[in-house]
Scaffold this active site. Structure first.
Site, mmCIF file in Angstrom:
data_model
loop_
_atom_site.group_PDB
_atom_site.id
_atom_site.type_symbol
_atom_site.label_atom_id
_atom_site.label_comp_id
_atom_site.label_asym_id
_atom_site.label_seq_id
_atom_site.Cartn_x
_atom_site.Cartn_y
_atom_site.Cartn_z
ATOM 1 N N HIS A 105 -65.972 -19.644 19.539
ATOM 2 C CA HIS A 105 -66.348 -21.037 19.288
ATOM 3 C C HIS A 105 -66.986 -21.561 20.563
ATOM 4 C CE1 HIS A 105 -66.239 -25.240 18.194
ATOM 5 N NE2 HIS A 105 -65.858 -24.896 16.970
ATOM 6 N N HIS B 273 -62.361 -17.272 18.634
ATOM 7 C CA HIS B 273 -61.999 -18.243 17.602
ATOM 8 C C HIS B 273 -61.653 -17.610 16.269
ATOM 9 C CE1 HIS B 273 -62.013 -22.101 15.605
ATOM 10 N NE2 HIS B 273 -63.033 -21.795 14.833
#
Ligand code: SIN
Length: 530
Positions: A226, A333
């Site tokens: 992310h 992520h």
């Protein structure tokens, strides 16, 4: 212990499957954490679904395929997008709240979406969905939940799964659960990396257990980072939702200059892999370890109202997002690869199913589209529940002698099946190996990799694995063994993919070959358990 259906993991996919299965028999949900903690509860942005008048199924399918960079399984994408609206409608009927204005749903925008289609509940959408699914699941007399239970291994005979060997964390006892069908929904493995948005339990347990059981895994090299997670020294990274960029937040480098327009036509709303690499490049050019996310031009009331969790989390670290820019950098992520399944959660082992982040349906290709993960858990959790019920209709619970179950040297008394186990390694040794693994995965098998960095990572992982050979059966040791195991699988798959596509970027092979291929791995019958 016996049950009709064993569900390992209690995130959105596991809960949704449980609700489906409760119509067909006894369901047991086991989770290693005390509460229902899962990555699902941490998902902030929302759930992508076709609901707006200017949107269409085709548009959502196309956006998913484009973000997936040519590697998606189109059939799985179509299932996801087409089943989405009715599954979300079901959630609303059960009581899930999504933000509205004058009764109309508010739909947000996130990276690589060509339309506003993200339903959200402020910036805590995942925990709102889990809250209702948990309530619904626990209302059913057919569903039982046990926490602090760790899955050591699946019980397999002749490619049929008949249950799992478990550790009761409090008593240290090992026992077996027999079931007609078993599903793993344990989420990802973000804890393998130095920086991650994932909860502490995301240690790749499901992936490692499935591999040891002989299931086929696919595309383990694709780990999504992310781009924007909170980055201050001494503070564990946490998610700064993409939806903030959807509302207009801008990325700036150390000289406070906007830079994303130099990297991608969609600027801050480019796919995540592009953003993460651009941020890493900007960080390398500067003398800092982060870039800045600027939301100061957005109406402060909107920021506080729409993003209260982000606002408060940043404020706890003395960053008022209405007035100051947020220090951000990428973090691990989401596990795009995983246990290979069809679109009904069926793996390559009979009676063994997988859904959610731990599974690989091919729906995300080489790069997951933002906010498709809650939808994935919901849609494929429900479908897998249906498939498990159908499978269980044709089988009985089988108790096979444990010495035939192919367990890795675990001492289980066949009469009582309960033997206490203690630790073999000190906590400081376990922690130090864990930290070393996280660093090597981050530095050598992270956002930018090379053949040499991956080969080195493989050697270090082998060395670390040797250090805990003959480990005991405690949660910490079993988790670490699984982390090393999953790390090794990511690295060996990344070595095999000699090209760059989506979330897998090799500096020594910077282009995509243009060929749609998948890296499949399966334990050979001859190989040792680790
Ligand atoms: C986010 O809110 O940015 C994360 C949501 C997702 O990973 O899809």
């Amino acid at each position: 212990m016996k049950t009709d259906f064993l569900i390992i993991g209690s995130g959105i996919a596991g809960l949704r499957a449980a609700i489906e299965l409760s119509k067909h028999g006894k369901v047991l949900i086991v989770s290693k954490d005390k509460s229902f903690e899962s990555s699902s509860s941490y998902a902030q942005g929302g759930i992508a679904v076709v609901i707006a008048d200017d949107d269409s199924t085709q548009q959502h399918v196309d956006d998913t395929l484009n973000a997936g960079a040519g590697l998606c399984n189109k059939k799985a994408v179509e299932v996801l997008v087409k089943d989405g609206p009715s599954q979300v409608q079901q959630l609303i009927t059960w009581g899930v709240r999504f933000d509205r204005d004058n009764g109309e749903f508010l739909v947000g925008l996130e990276g690589a979406h060509s339309r506003r289609r993200i339903l959200h509940f402020k910036d805590s959408t995942g925990s709102e969905i889990v809250r209702i699914l948990r309530k619904k699941a626990l209302e059913s007399r057919n569903i039982k939940k046990l926490s602090k239970q760790f899955v050591i291994d699946l019980v397999i005979r002749e490619n049929i799964c008949t249950g799992a060997i478990m550790l009761d964390e409090d008593s240290g006892k090992v026992y077996r659960i027999s079931a007609k069908a078993v599903i793993i929904t344990t989420g990802g493995a973000g804890q393998l990396y130095h920086r991650t948005t994932n909860p502490s339990g995301a240690t790749g347990d499901g992936i490692a257990a499935a591999y040891r059981a002989g299931a086929v895994l696919s595309d383990m090299e694709f780990v999504q980072f992310h781009p924007t997670t909170f980055a201050l020294p001494g503070v564990s990274s946490f998610l700064i939702t993409e939806a903030l960029r959807g509302e207009g937040a801008i990325l700036r480098n150390s000289e406070k200059k906007r830079f994303m327009q130099n990297y991608h036509s969609l600027a801050e709303l480019a796919p995540r892999d592009e953003l993460s690499r651009a941020i890493i490049k900007e960080i390398k050019k500067s003398s800092t370890d982060h870039v800045l996310l600027d939301a100061t031009h957005i109406n402060p009331s909107l920021l506080k109202e729409r993003f209260p969790a982000t606002y408060n989390s940043c404020l706890r670290h003395n960053v008022d997002i209405t007035k100051e820019m947020i220090p951000v950098s990428p973090a691990a992520h989401f596990m795009i690869g995983g246990i290979k399944t069809d679109t009904w959660g069926r793996t390559t082992i009979d009676g063994f199913f997988a859904a959610g982040e731990v599974a690989f349906t091919g729906v995300h290709g080489a790069n997951r589209l933002a906010s498709n993960s809650l939808l994935e858990g919901l849609v494929f959790g429900a479908r897998t529940g249906i498939a498990m019920a159908e499978y269980a209709g044709s089988v009985n619970i089988i108790d096979i002698p444990l010495h035939k179950a192919g367990l890795r040297g675990i001492k289980v008394n066949n009469k009582s099946e309960r033997v206490s186990h203690s630790t073999s390694h000190s906590t400081s040794k376990i922690n130090s190996i864990r930290e070393n693994l996280k660093k090597v995965m981050w530095n050598n098998a992270g956002i930018i990799r090379t053949g040499a960095s991956l080969e080195e990572a493989g050697k270090i992982i082998d060395m670390l694995t040797q250090e805990i050979s003959n480990h005991g059966l405690t949660r910490k040791e079993l988790e670490l063994a699984n982390m090393l195991h999953a790390g090794g699988l990511i690295v060996s798959s990344a070595i095999k993919r000699q090209e760059s596509v989506g979330a897998h970027y090799r500096e020594d092979f910077p282009e995509w070959s243009g060929k749609k291929r998948h890296i499949r791995i399966q334990k050979s019958k001859m190989s040792p358990p680790y």
